[in-house]
Design a protein around this motif. Structure first.
Motif, PDB file in Angstrom:
ATOM      1  N   LEU A  69       0.864  -1.179   0.000  1.00  0.00           N
ATOM      2  CA  LEU A  69       0.000   0.000   0.000  1.00  0.00           C
ATOM      3  C   LEU A  69       0.896   1.223   0.000  1.00  0.00           C
ATOM      4  CD1 LEU A  69      -2.627   1.604   0.325  1.00  0.00           C
ATOM      5  CD2 LEU A  69      -2.475   1.175   2.797  1.00  0.00           C
ATOM      6  N   MET A  70       0.803   2.016  -1.074  1.00  0.00           N
ATOM      7  CA  MET A  70       1.609   3.227  -1.199  1.00  0.00           C
ATOM      8  C   MET A  70       0.698   4.429  -0.948  1.00  0.00           C
ATOM      9  SD  MET A  70       3.855   2.090  -4.504  1.00  0.00           S
ATOM     10  CE  MET A  70       5.195   3.203  -4.200  1.00  0.00           C
ATOM     11  N   ILE A  71       1.060   5.242   0.043  1.00  0.00           N
ATOM     12  CA  ILE A  71       0.240   6.386   0.443  1.00  0.00           C
ATOM     13  C   ILE A  71       0.998   7.675   0.106  1.00  0.00           C
ATOM     14  CG2 ILE A  71      -1.069   7.454   2.307  1.00  0.00           C
ATOM     15  CD1 ILE A  71      -0.568   4.777   3.892  1.00  0.00           C
ATOM     16  N   GLU A  72       0.343   8.545  -0.637  1.00  0.00           N
ATOM     17  CA  GLU A  72       0.970   9.816  -1.025  1.00  0.00           C
ATOM     18  C   GLU A  72      -0.088  10.910  -1.058  1.00  0.00           C
ATOM     19  OE1 GLU A  72       2.949  12.869  -1.691  1.00  0.00           O
ATOM     20  OE2 GLU A  72       4.134  11.025  -1.484  1.00  0.00           O
ATOM     21  N   GLN A  73       0.199  12.023  -0.389  1.00  0.00           N
ATOM     22  CA  GLN A  73      -0.770  13.114  -0.301  1.00  0.00           C
ATOM     23  C   GLN A  73      -0.762  14.014  -1.531  1.00  0.00           C
ATOM     24  OE1 GLN A  73      -0.608  15.323   3.408  1.00  0.00           O
ATOM     25  NE2 GLN A  73      -2.791  15.627   3.269  1.00  0.00           N
ATOM     26  N   ASP A  74       0.396  14.209  -2.136  1.00  0.00           N
ATOM     27  CA  ASP A  74       0.516  15.105  -3.287  1.00  0.00           C
ATOM     28  C   ASP A  74      -0.158  14.476  -4.515  1.00  0.00           C
ATOM     29  OD1 ASP A  74       2.141  15.885  -5.881  1.00  0.00           O
ATOM     30  OD2 ASP A  74       2.454  17.519  -4.451  1.00  0.00           O
ATOM     31  N   ALA A  75      -1.078  15.227  -5.132  1.00  0.00           N
ATOM     32  CA  ALA A  75      -1.884  14.679  -6.224  1.00  0.00           C
ATOM     33  C   ALA A  75      -1.038  14.269  -7.422  1.00  0.00           C
ATOM     34  CB  ALA A  75      -2.941  15.701  -6.667  1.00  0.00           C
ATOM     35  N   SER A  76      -0.066  15.090  -7.812  1.00  0.00           N
ATOM     36  CA  SER A  76       0.730  14.762  -8.998  1.00  0.00           C
ATOM     37  C   SER A  76       1.658  13.575  -8.733  1.00  0.00           C
ATOM     38  CB  SER A  76       1.524  15.975  -9.486  1.00  0.00           C
ATOM     39  OG  SER A  76       2.443  16.408  -8.512  1.00  0.00           O
ATOM     40  N   LEU A  77       2.203  13.490  -7.516  1.00  0.00           N
ATOM     41  CA  LEU A  77       3.044  12.341  -7.185  1.00  0.00           C
ATOM     42  C   LEU A  77       2.216  11.060  -7.145  1.00  0.00           C
ATOM     43  CD1 LEU A  77       5.377  13.816  -4.408  1.00  0.00           C
ATOM     44  CD2 LEU A  77       5.974  13.282  -6.775  1.00  0.00           C
ATOM     45  N   ALA A  78       1.007  11.135  -6.578  1.00  0.00           N
ATOM     46  CA  ALA A  78       0.129   9.963  -6.546  1.00  0.00           C
ATOM     47  C   ALA A  78      -0.220   9.518  -7.969  1.00  0.00           C
ATOM     48  CB  ALA A  78      -1.138  10.274  -5.755  1.00  0.00           C
ATOM     49  N   ALA A  79      -0.461  10.479  -8.864  1.00  0.00           N
ATOM     50  CA  ALA A  79      -0.754  10.141 -10.263  1.00  0.00           C
ATOM     51  C   ALA A  79       0.445   9.463 -10.918  1.00  0.00           C
ATOM     52  CB  ALA A  79      -1.136  11.406 -11.034  1.00  0.00           C
ATOM     53  N   SER A  80       1.661   9.947 -10.624  1.00  0.00           N
ATOM     54  CA  SER A  80       2.878   9.320 -11.168  1.00  0.00           C
ATOM     55  C   SER A  80       3.031   7.888 -10.666  1.00  0.00           C
ATOM     56  CB  SER A  80       4.121  10.130 -10.777  1.00  0.00           C
ATOM     57  OG  SER A  80       4.087  11.393 -11.385  1.00  0.00           O
ATOM     58  N   LEU A  81       2.701   7.683  -9.382  1.00  0.00           N
ATOM     59  CA  LEU A  81       2.783   6.329  -8.821  1.00  0.00           C
ATOM     60  C   LEU A  81       1.790   5.392  -9.520  1.00  0.00           C
ATOM     61  CD1 LEU A  81       3.110   7.176  -5.017  1.00  0.00           C
ATOM     62  CD2 LEU A  81       4.906   6.277  -6.508  1.00  0.00           C
ATOM     63  N   ARG A  82       0.598   5.895  -9.807  1.00  0.00           N
ATOM     64  CA  ARG A  82      -0.394   5.069 -10.517  1.00  0.00           C
ATOM     65  C   ARG A  82       0.094   4.720 -11.923  1.00  0.00           C
ATOM     66  NH1 ARG A  82      -4.158   8.714  -7.844  1.00  0.00           N
ATOM     67  NH2 ARG A  82      -5.092   7.573  -6.103  1.00  0.00           N
ATOM     68  N   GLU A  83       0.755   5.676 -12.592  1.00  0.00           N
ATOM     69  CA  GLU A  83       1.312   5.413 -13.920  1.00  0.00           C
ATOM     70  C   GLU A  83       2.398   4.344 -13.846  1.00  0.00           C
ATOM     71  OE1 GLU A  83       2.671   9.144 -15.497  1.00  0.00           O
ATOM     72  OE2 GLU A  83       0.653  10.027 -15.422  1.00  0.00           O
ATOM     73  N   LEU A  84       3.242   4.428 -12.830  1.00  0.00           N
ATOM     74  CA  LEU A  84       4.297   3.417 -12.645  1.00  0.00           C
ATOM     75  C   LEU A  84       3.692   2.040 -12.381  1.00  0.00           C
ATOM     76  CD1 LEU A  84       6.938   5.292 -10.468  1.00  0.00           C
ATOM     77  CD2 LEU A  84       7.380   4.166 -12.660  1.00  0.00           C
ATOM     78  N   LYS A  85       2.647   1.997 -11.576  1.00  0.00           N
ATOM     79  CA  LYS A  85       1.964   0.733 -11.279  1.00  0.00           C
ATOM     80  C   LYS A  85       1.483   0.069 -12.573  1.00  0.00           C
ATOM     81  CE  LYS A  85      -2.491  -0.754  -9.376  1.00  0.00           C
ATOM     82  NZ  LYS A  85      -2.240  -2.110  -8.925  1.00  0.00           N
ATOM     83  N   VAL A  86       0.888   0.873 -13.466  1.00  0.00           N
ATOM     84  CA  VAL A  86       0.401   0.345 -14.750  1.00  0.00           C
ATOM     85  C   VAL A  86       1.576  -0.096 -15.625  1.00  0.00           C
ATOM     86  CG1 VAL A  86      -0.796   0.957 -16.892  1.00  0.00           C
ATOM     87  CG2 VAL A  86      -1.736   1.671 -14.684  1.00  0.00           C
ATOM     88  N   LYS A  87       2.595   0.758 -15.722  1.00  0.00           N
ATOM     89  CA  LYS A  87       3.755   0.459 -16.562  1.00  0.00           C
ATOM     90  C   LYS A  87       4.426  -0.855 -16.144  1.00  0.00           C
ATOM     91  CE  LYS A  87       8.435   2.134 -17.383  1.00  0.00           C
ATOM     92  NZ  LYS A  87       9.453   3.102 -16.960  1.00  0.00           N
ATOM     93  N   LEU A  88       4.556  -1.056 -14.830  1.00  0.00           N
ATOM     94  CA  LEU A  88       5.230  -2.251 -14.311  1.00  0.00           C
ATOM     95  C   LEU A  88       4.283  -3.455 -14.189  1.00  0.00           C
ATOM     96  CD1 LEU A  88       7.306  -0.555 -11.464  1.00  0.00           C
ATOM     97  CD2 LEU A  88       8.187  -1.411 -13.645  1.00  0.00           C
ATOM     98  N   GLN A  89       2.981  -3.217 -14.454  1.00  0.00           N
ATOM     99  CA  GLN A  89       1.962  -4.253 -14.236  1.00  0.00           C
ATOM    100  C   GLN A  89       2.067  -4.791 -12.804  1.00  0.00           C
ATOM    101  OE1 GLN A  89       2.714  -7.015 -17.459  1.00  0.00           O
ATOM    102  NE2 GLN A  89       1.538  -5.776 -18.896  1.00  0.00           N
ATOM    103  N   ALA A  90       2.180  -3.842 -11.878  1.00  0.00           N
ATOM    104  CA  ALA A  90       2.397  -4.159 -10.461  1.00  0.00           C
ATOM    105  C   ALA A  90       1.052  -4.410  -9.780  1.00  0.00           C
ATOM    106  CB  ALA A  90       3.156  -3.017  -9.794  1.00  0.00           C
TER     107      ALA A  90
END
Length: 197
Positions: free
Chosen positions: A84-105
């Motif tokens: 579970l990755m928790i991030e308050q900053d909206a743009s950083l959270a969006a980047s994390l979601r993109e990484l999750k998709v890219k890595l198929q995590a």
């Protein structure tokens, strides 16, 4: 930290870090140019996962204050059952979601929100490892530890980065003990263990 030191640390911050081990080894992670964003250096992450063991298969992990995601994705890369990755900053959270998709995590879940609030809502003893790397300027170290300690299983682990060494009496009051400590530049890296049942 003075404004000059803060500016200097931002100037020297890398714009990319890499996952060190596991299935996504050598994957590059972008580092946004944001105040207070201070990814855990490669050497410190390597030491942490040497301390924990390279294989985290079956582990349940929280990466609070995720930022670049370097710590949580490193855990997922090494086989954690869920992160579970928790991030308050909206743009950083969006980047994390993109990484999750890219890595198929598929084992990674990104939640935008206040890490303290999210951790306080989790069931007691539900995690094997909590990764805490709050912004140094926010002075959340004691609050974050107090929120993290109850959710770690007996014998489980908390990793804490802070600008000074953690207070032994404060740790003891939370049922935590210092297992390993490393000072790297201005960072004190702590591996804390929850008292066994």
């Amino acid at each position: 930290m003075t404004k000059k030191q803060s500016a200097r640390s931002t100037e020297n911050a890398p714009h990319v870090v890499r996952i060190i081990g596991g299935q996504w080894r050598r994957t590059r992670l972008p580092v946004a140019d944001k105040p207070g964003l201070r990814p855990t250096p490669d050497r410190v992450r390597e030491t942490l996962f040497n301390w924990l063991g390279q294989d985290l298969a079956g582990w349940h992990v929280v990466d609070a204050f995720s930022g670049t995601g370097a710590l949580g994705l490193e855990a997922a890369s090494r086989g954690a059952a869920d992160v579970l990755m928790i991030e308050q900053d909206a743009s950083l959270a969006a980047s994390l979601r993109e990484l999750k998709v890219k890595l198929q995590a598929e084992k990674v879940r990104v939640e935008r929100g206040d890490a303290i609030v999210v951790m306080r809502a989790l069931p007691a003893g539900c995690k094997d490892l909590v990764l805490l790397d709050p912004p140094f300027s926010a002075n959340l170290f004691s609050t974050a530890l107090a929120a993290a300690a109850p959710i770690v299983r007996a014998g489980g682990w908390i990793y804490l980065e802070a600008p000074e060494q953690a207070d032994a009496a404060e740790l003891q009051a939370l049922g935590l003990a210092l297992h390993r400590h490393l000072k790297a530049g201005a960072v004190h890296a702590h591996l804390l263990q929850r008292a066994p049942a």
